[in-house]
Design a protein around this motif. Sequence first.
Motif, mmCIF file in Angstrom:
data_model
loop_
_atom_site.group_PDB
_atom_site.id
_atom_site.type_symbol
_atom_site.label_atom_id
_atom_site.label_comp_id
_atom_site.label_asym_id
_atom_site.label_seq_id
_atom_site.Cartn_x
_atom_site.Cartn_y
_atom_site.Cartn_z
ATOM 1 N N ASP A 312 0.813 -1.220 0.000
ATOM 2 C CA ASP A 312 0.000 0.000 0.000
ATOM 3 C C ASP A 312 0.846 1.269 0.000
ATOM 4 O O ASP A 312 0.580 2.219 -0.749
ATOM 5 C CB ASP A 312 -0.911 0.023 1.233
ATOM 6 C CG ASP A 312 -2.074 -0.948 1.118
ATOM 7 O OD1 ASP A 312 -2.223 -1.558 0.046
ATOM 8 O OD2 ASP A 312 -2.824 -1.091 2.099
ATOM 9 N N ASN A 335 -5.090 -1.609 0.104
ATOM 10 C CA ASN A 335 -5.789 -2.652 0.854
ATOM 11 C C ASN A 335 -6.347 -2.148 2.171
ATOM 12 O O ASN A 335 -7.389 -2.612 2.618
ATOM 13 C CB ASN A 335 -4.837 -3.818 1.134
ATOM 14 C CG ASN A 335 -4.534 -4.645 -0.100
ATOM 15 O OD1 ASN A 335 -5.286 -5.532 -0.466
ATOM 16 N ND2 ASN A 335 -3.429 -4.328 -0.760
ATOM 17 N N PRO A 337 -8.302 0.275 4.287
ATOM 18 C CA PRO A 337 -9.268 1.361 4.094
ATOM 19 C C PRO A 337 -9.022 2.559 5.000
ATOM 20 O O PRO A 337 -9.515 3.648 4.722
ATOM 21 C CB PRO A 337 -10.616 0.691 4.400
ATOM 22 C CG PRO A 337 -10.277 -0.472 5.270
ATOM 23 C CD PRO A 337 -8.922 -0.944 4.826
ATOM 24 N N ALA A 340 -7.662 5.630 3.293
ATOM 25 C CA ALA A 340 -8.479 6.362 2.321
ATOM 26 C C ALA A 340 -8.472 7.879 2.561
ATOM 27 O O ALA A 340 -8.397 8.658 1.598
ATOM 28 C CB ALA A 340 -9.903 5.828 2.313
ATOM 29 N N ASN A 353 -10.070 -0.548 -3.551
ATOM 30 C CA ASN A 353 -10.015 -1.309 -2.316
ATOM 31 C C ASN A 353 -10.345 -2.770 -2.626
ATOM 32 O O ASN A 353 -11.500 -3.108 -2.862
ATOM 33 C CB ASN A 353 -11.021 -0.728 -1.307
ATOM 34 C CG ASN A 353 -11.007 -1.478 0.015
ATOM 35 O OD1 ASN A 353 -10.312 -2.481 0.167
ATOM 36 N ND2 ASN A 353 -11.777 -0.983 0.967
ATOM 37 N N ASP A 379 -16.309 1.787 3.842
ATOM 38 C CA ASP A 379 -15.870 0.698 4.720
ATOM 39 C C ASP A 379 -17.083 -0.118 5.159
ATOM 40 O O ASP A 379 -17.364 -0.266 6.346
ATOM 41 C CB ASP A 379 -15.145 1.283 5.936
ATOM 42 C CG ASP A 379 -14.471 0.199 6.777
ATOM 43 O OD1 ASP A 379 -14.272 -0.913 6.249
ATOM 44 O OD2 ASP A 379 -14.171 0.474 7.957
#
Length: 458
Positions: A312, A335, A337, A340, A353, A379
């Motif tokens: 990430d 990966n 969240p 974000a 995601n 999410d």
Amino acid sequence: MKVIICGAGQVGWQIARQLAGEKNDVTIVDTNADLIRRATEVLDVQGVVGFASHPDILEKAGARDADMVIAATYSDEVNMVTCQIAASAFNVTRRIARIRAQNYLETGYSDLYNTDRLAIDVIISPELEVAEAALQRLAAPETFDTEVFMSGRAHLLGIRLGPECPVLNTPLRQLNDLFPSLRAIVVGVRRNEKLFAPHPEDQLLEDDQIYLFVHTEDMSRSLGIFGKREHKQDRIVIVGGGNVGLTVARALEARSDRVRVRMIEKNRQIAEAAADQLSRTIVLNGDGMDMDLLAEAGVDRADAVLVVTDDDKTNLLVSVRAKQAGCPLTIALVNDPTMAPLMAALDLDAWINPRATTVSSILRHIRHGRVRAVYSLGDGEAEMIEAQVMSTSPISGKMIRDIAFPEGVLVGGVMKGDRMLKPEPDTRIEPGDLVAVFALVKDVPEVERLFQVSIDFF
């Protein structure tokens, strides 16, 4: 419904959270005792520590009277064996397996997965799901999220509103008056980290992230109304030559408009394998963090950079460097969240995601019966659900204004036959119609009741 979820990682956790929240009987199995402890403390689920593929562990988890097994461990082989044992030893009627290795998914071996051989009803491939999500992002570069509904006749677009948006501070009700023929509905708004279903009197503000459900033919016009312009993409740089990057490159090579693709892959063996399988893509072996290599790949002239390595932080940092080099569109695979919120701070355009795409695929099959498509937003905060109306559904024969939808639910579109309609208060819902609704996660059970698609199998 009684469900056994094998694997307490990100995907298993999210599925468990959603199903437990809908008052299903959920048991999670994992070899990691800490993950099981956390799941049972935070979620309304039961936990069993052990190997999911062991018959005694499945029996302990309640497989003898389970309705479904979802095998989402990190091992393809464990997932396959788990489904086989669930069918052979316990006669579990519904079995879903997550399989990563593409060798298992090649067309020539598709007949492996049936009741007589490997008893798997549904196979979910995270890499293929993520690759498809990446291609959708590239097809709608001004959006941070996108998904297809109604057999391709409609799209859900995630749009971040900037100062250039001409309809800022305009009540949503007034948008209908300004653009009466536009087949598009703002179904969700994220403001100050909170996602909600807007009211007609609500105004759109700068920095809002909106979810727009729109007829495919009206996508270009809709983007223009919200201050976005479509850009033709002739040059694309892919950083990461694994299954996701390779699948995207193959799809781009197959397009008729001759997109120029360059790929950067750090691992020499993977880079050589990718080069062997691609015909028009130039593959460079090196670190995507290297500014000289990014310059060699032409990121300053690229229309988009897609960063899909397995790390990430690398994906975010490479995207930042590509942006600094002058690339107008960067898409990163993330990966975690919780990262974000960094997207806006780092001035990145879109992210993918994998957990959300995999969860959406699994939910599509869990919501069996009349539900045709499900897309999980944020999410796991909300879902976009496409369902077919049956003659016995509580909403059948009613006008939208007379249906007691919960406050967190909005109808995005109605499809009658091959006609895609913008929902109006006096639109009558009839048997056979396809209806797409946005629902906050707490309201999903009520949406299922209205469509009479409670999670069961028949």
